[in-house]
Structures are given as C-alpha cells and as structure tokens.
Enzyme design. Sequence first.
Site, mmCIF file in Angstrom:
data_model
loop_
_atom_site.group_PDB
_atom_site.id
_atom_site.type_symbol
_atom_site.label_atom_id
_atom_site.label_comp_id
_atom_site.label_asym_id
_atom_site.label_seq_id
_atom_site.Cartn_x
_atom_site.Cartn_y
_atom_site.Cartn_z
ATOM 1 N N TYR A 146 0.857 -1.188 0.000
ATOM 2 C CA TYR A 146 0.000 0.000 0.000
ATOM 3 C C TYR A 146 0.890 1.234 0.000
ATOM 4 O O TYR A 146 1.997 1.202 -0.508
ATOM 5 C CB TYR A 146 -0.990 -0.039 1.167
ATOM 6 C CG TYR A 146 -2.147 0.878 0.892
ATOM 7 C CD1 TYR A 146 -2.975 0.642 -0.204
ATOM 8 C CD2 TYR A 146 -2.371 2.014 1.651
ATOM 9 C CE1 TYR A 146 -4.011 1.511 -0.521
ATOM 10 C CE2 TYR A 146 -3.402 2.882 1.343
ATOM 11 C CZ TYR A 146 -4.214 2.632 0.255
ATOM 12 O OH TYR A 146 -5.224 3.494 -0.061
ATOM 13 N N ARG A 199 -8.798 10.157 -8.322
ATOM 14 C CA ARG A 199 -7.914 10.896 -7.391
ATOM 15 C C ARG A 199 -7.117 9.870 -6.595
ATOM 16 O O ARG A 199 -7.397 9.626 -5.431
ATOM 17 C CB ARG A 199 -8.733 11.782 -6.448
ATOM 18 C CG ARG A 199 -7.890 12.781 -5.651
ATOM 19 C CD ARG A 199 -8.702 13.387 -4.524
ATOM 20 N NE ARG A 199 -9.114 12.385 -3.556
ATOM 21 C CZ ARG A 199 -8.350 11.936 -2.550
ATOM 22 N NH1 ARG A 199 -7.117 12.381 -2.399
ATOM 23 N NH2 ARG A 199 -8.814 11.037 -1.700
ATOM 24 N N LYS A 217 -5.782 -2.299 -0.660
ATOM 25 C CA LYS A 217 -6.656 -2.153 0.505
ATOM 26 C C LYS A 217 -7.201 -3.505 0.964
ATOM 27 O O LYS A 217 -7.258 -3.801 2.156
ATOM 28 C CB LYS A 217 -7.824 -1.219 0.171
ATOM 29 C CG LYS A 217 -7.478 0.250 0.154
ATOM 30 C CD LYS A 217 -7.440 0.832 1.556
ATOM 31 C CE LYS A 217 -7.180 2.329 1.498
ATOM 32 N NZ LYS A 217 -7.272 2.994 2.802
ATOM 33 N N GLU A 288 -13.167 4.410 -2.498
ATOM 34 C CA GLU A 288 -11.752 4.744 -2.307
ATOM 35 C C GLU A 288 -11.257 5.647 -3.442
ATOM 36 O O GLU A 288 -11.433 5.337 -4.626
ATOM 37 C CB GLU A 288 -10.928 3.452 -2.294
ATOM 38 C CG GLU A 288 -9.517 3.636 -1.818
ATOM 39 C CD GLU A 288 -9.420 3.929 -0.336
ATOM 40 O OE1 GLU A 288 -8.483 4.646 0.053
ATOM 41 O OE2 GLU A 288 -10.268 3.447 0.434
ATOM 42 N N ASP A 289 -10.654 6.758 -3.081
ATOM 43 C CA ASP A 289 -9.965 7.649 -4.018
ATOM 44 C C ASP A 289 -10.856 8.143 -5.151
ATOM 45 O O ASP A 289 -10.467 8.145 -6.319
ATOM 46 C CB ASP A 289 -8.711 6.964 -4.568
ATOM 47 C CG ASP A 289 -7.595 6.922 -3.534
ATOM 48 O OD1 ASP A 289 -7.807 7.465 -2.437
ATOM 49 O OD2 ASP A 289 -6.527 6.356 -3.810
ATOM 50 N N ASP A 311 -13.446 5.605 2.727
ATOM 51 C CA ASP A 311 -12.256 5.621 3.574
ATOM 52 C C ASP A 311 -11.558 6.970 3.546
ATOM 53 O O ASP A 311 -10.995 7.399 4.555
ATOM 54 C CB ASP A 311 -11.292 4.512 3.149
ATOM 55 C CG ASP A 311 -10.133 4.373 4.098
ATOM 56 O OD1 ASP A 311 -10.374 4.290 5.317
ATOM 57 O OD2 ASP A 311 -8.977 4.366 3.642
ATOM 58 N N ASP A 312 -11.579 7.659 2.408
ATOM 59 C CA ASP A 312 -10.930 8.968 2.335
ATOM 60 C C ASP A 312 -11.622 9.980 3.240
ATOM 61 O O ASP A 312 -10.971 10.805 3.888
ATOM 62 C CB ASP A 312 -10.939 9.494 0.899
ATOM 63 C CG ASP A 312 -10.263 8.530 -0.052
ATOM 64 O OD1 ASP A 312 -9.077 8.249 0.152
ATOM 65 O OD2 ASP A 312 -10.929 8.036 -0.973
ATOM 66 N N ASN A 460 -0.823 12.109 1.654
ATOM 67 C CA ASN A 460 -0.078 11.017 1.021
ATOM 68 C C ASN A 460 0.121 11.331 -0.466
ATOM 69 O O ASN A 460 -0.647 12.089 -1.047
ATOM 70 C CB ASN A 460 -0.861 9.702 1.151
ATOM 71 C CG ASN A 460 -0.811 9.142 2.546
ATOM 72 O OD1 ASN A 460 0.239 9.092 3.163
ATOM 73 N ND2 ASN A 460 -1.964 8.713 3.050
#
Length: 622
Positions: A146, A199, A217, A288-289, A311-312, A460
Amino acid sequence: MQAGGGRLRKLLLAAAGLQQSFRNVGDVLFHRSIHNHRIKRPSIVHKRSTDILHDPWFNKGTAFPATERDRLGLRGLLPPKVMTFEQQYERFMVDFRQLEANTTDGADDMNALAKWRILNRLHDRNETLYYHVLIKNIKHFAPIIYTPTIGLVCQRYSGLFRRPRGMYFTADDRGEMMSMIYNWPAEQVDMIVVTDGSRILGLGDLGAQGIGIPIGKLDLYVAAAGINPQRVLPVVIDVGTNNQQLLDNPQYMGLQHPRLDGEEYTAIIDEFMEAVYTRWPRVIVQFEDFQNKWAFKLLQRYRNVYRVFNDDVQGTAGVALAGLLGAVRAMGHPMEDIAKQKIVVVGAGSAGLGVVNMVKQAMMRLQDHEKATNQFWILDQDGLITSSRKGLNPDVRQYARETDEHDGLKEGASLLEVVKKVKPDVLLGLSGCGRLFTKEVLEAMKESGCPRPAIFPLSNPTSNAECTAIEAFQYCGPNIIFASGSPFRDVDLGNGKIGHSNQGNNMYFFPGIGLGTLLSGARHVTDGMLHSAAECLAACMSDEHLQEGIIFPPIPRIREITAKVAAAVVKEAVKEDNSEGYRETNARELRQIADDEGELSAYVEEHMWSPEYSPLVSPHSY
C-alpha cells in the site's frame, strides 16, 4: 485392495459431506457451539494435476503431502521433498532478503517496485503463503503493498499488468452490469473496495490504473482484519480519464476518452451499486480515491440505503480523530478536552472536511459542545476561508470564520498569519501539497503557548506530506506530538532522546470498521460506529506511551488492534439497534454476546481468517 479402496471412498465421501454441511467453503471455523475450536477441515477441489498448481488459492507448492500428490494427480509434478509451511516461509524470506541486499544501491522507486513485484508473484502463485508472509511482516510489507509504493504501482500499472485481479466496470458496460456481476466466480462476497481512479492518493487521475488501490486495501483487510480472501472483490469503475498522458499513451489499458460527469456518471455508479447489491445483499462497499466533487455526494447518496463507507472521508477522519484524542491525553488532559483545542486545518477537500466534521461531532458527543465549529480555522489554496468568500460549498460554509472577529484575520490570510494570530494547539495538513508547513510556520507553532502542540501532516504519498518528521522536530521543538499519513523514521533528538514519528495510517481504522460492520450485520455504517472505533483506537495506548509521544500502536499489533476496534463497532451497532447478526448468530444472540466483553472478543477473533493449508479432497480422485 478393493476393501481398502471402499473404506477410503467412504472416508472421502464423509469428508465431502462434512464440507458441504457448511455453507461457506472458504471459512475455516466451525460454528460457535462446537467449543470455538479451529480445525483443519477438508476443502473439496474440482481440479486435478497442473490445474491445481496454477490455482493460487489451492496451490501449496512443495508443501503438498504425499497422500495429496497421489490422489490429486500431482506425483512427479513437484520436487520430491515435502516442505512444511514454515520452511516455505523461510525460503521465501531468504530470497526476499537477498533481493533487498542486492538492490540497496538502486533508485528508491525502482527498489520499491522490485519488492512489490516479488510479493505480487507470490500472490499469483500461492495466496495462503502470501498472506502468511504479509501477516508476519506487516510492518515491513504494508508500505510495499500500500502507500507509498502502491502509488508508483498505479502510475505504471499498464506496464506492470500480468494477470487480472478484480473486476473492471466501464462506461461501455452500461445496461450490462447486472449480468456482468455474475461473472465473478465467488458465490459470496463480504467486502468490495471500489475506485473510479479519479484521485489516486495525491497523484491525481490515473483512470483504470487505479485498480491497484482496491487490491492493496483488500490485502490489508485480509492481513489486519482476517477477512477471507475468497470473499473480497477489488473493483475499478472506468468512466474515462482527464489525464492527457494516459489519453495519449497507446499502452494504457483503460478507456481513452474524457471522463463522463454529471447525470451520466451518477447513472453508471447507480447501475453498479444495484448490480452488486442484487447479487450480494449484505456486502460492504468501501469507496476509495474518488475525486472530491463526488466523494461526499456518493457517500450521502448511498449511506442510508446500503452498507457503504468512504475511507478517504471517514477512514482518514477516524484515524485523525483517534490521533487527536491521543494527543490530548499526551498533553495531560482527558479525551473530553478535545472540545477545548484550537485546530488549524490546511485542506478543504473531502479528506480535510471529513476530518473536521468527525472531530466536531466528537466534541459534541464527548462534551456536548454546541459551538464546536468555532474551534476550527480552515485554509485552502486561496488561504483562510471566511464568510466573505464567494461561492462557498455548503459543507465548508459552516466553518467559515467571520471577518470581524477579534483576531483580525481577513479572507485569504496565509497559513503563517493564521498560526501567529490563532496560536493553535493542533496543525492538520490534508492539502495534498508538499512542504506547506514551512520553517516559519513550524517556528510559529512553537510559540503557540501549547506545551505539546500536535503537528499532523497527513497528506499522502510521502512527497505530498506538508512537512517531514525531521523538520517538525527541528523547528517546532522536541515536545511536539507528530503524526503523518505516510511513514517517516523516528528522529534522534540527541542525549538518548527520540522524537517519535507516528503514522496516522488508515489501516488502523478501516479494517476494524469493515470487520465490525460484517460481524454485526449492521444495516448501515453510522457515525456512532465510526466514533466508537476512533475512541477505542485512542484508548489502546497506555499513559506511558503517550508521554513518550507515541499515539498509535505498533504496526505488528494490527490484528489485535483491529479485533478491538471491530468489537467496539459491533457493540455500538447493537446499542443503536442497527444490527441483524451474522451467519448463525442472530440479532438477539448478538445482543447477549455484546454484553460480555470477553465473549464479544472471542466472537470477533473466531471469525478472523488465518492463512493455513487445509486438506484437499477431489471428488474425482477415485
């Protein structure tokens, strides 16, 4: 011989009957009533010979015992020595350490990719051994599977691709997704991680190459939460890309047209969600993202309909909240005093607002703080956000400062101006822009008056962190509480003192949320469940560790911590009357379990998958 063969056939049929008496082939646990003992029960495999060796789920490589080599048609296809599981592990680790030793002189990016490749090859060959390696070396390998390495993998995924893993739903599949979902071979899926690639970390639009994020993940879900790897599904939804380099790259494997947007985009996501929940009504979907403009919208669109979380938005917020609660304890105050902290936040995107919203709710939950929004100063690329800003997003407007406040700060004030005027206790970075916490800003934080200011550059990957650990301790002093999104080494402060670099990694949080939601049978992932998880994570740290500036547990404890967080989530879901139970445990039985801390812990732990070889039986062997 015939009599012996007959007895053997009876044994095999009995084993097959035992296997089929349980609905979930991949699970390695009997029902609670059988004294909660783990046993190695046989798995029926409808394959033979090299087909088994080429299936990473069933393949044991050199660990196939002689009896299985005979009955599965493997005799002569493997070296004669039968190795134990641990011998295989040691053999792999010797090879890996040699790779590390031989690549120390290369570029860091190339070294990281080389390590990812060797792990990925093991994953392709032998899933059981792969997860055993990962669990036993989680601190060392998590940064490879990850962040930060997975960012490099996604950037180069079209060139690194060797075999498919997961599913690809695209704009060209409109009207076909309901039938497509049945192409996935697993009868049951518990966890899906999905991205649209828009993203990826702080790297921007990577289109279909973003599939690396769900894969990574879900590896962490297996390693940290014990989710059965046969019950996970990584997904990318490809609606095009606005990345011109990918549009011009003939090797790019995704759709080469600009991203769809608006109602067209929403319709595609709706179709995907309907297909998923038609086939697997109890599956959990983690977003996610997704780019900021869609992250909140999709979460609000689905969170009261399906079992979903982002999660973001929620995972990053939960870890940040846990870190802040720990930092407050490290300052010598109870968790409830988070409501008294002055917090400057750099970044008003989905991650930044997710953190602010959750911390505000925690202030209200722990101390009934009606004016919690007054504790935040939020900056974006244009500086301090105030009520005079035109076209403010409603999600941001509630935190906009009034320009007539006594501190004299104006619309668009710089970060340095804000820190000097406000003298905050906490500085949070969620901007995705590297080095925003300059020497001057950090020196101003040193003068804030807080004895242990919290410096959290959470963006990150590492290159996008707002500052490094060395910079924070050098310019802000040795007493700070430091936590970052990507890993940094601890800092030698001299005289035997260490400046601890905590990683506010979402892996402390999302595996426990997913596992707790699964085991509670929660209908929705609620704010209360998220807050209980954050409070549990913060409470895992002893006062001694907090005084040293350590606010997160060591990564090697991740399975233990995840089990605790999952138990807290289950307990909150039961308290909210939001649970329906899991498998043979109904809602009434779960309420009784949740009332007993020991029994709840046992319930969680017994449902966590562990990598171990099970005996293989083929109905076609005899």
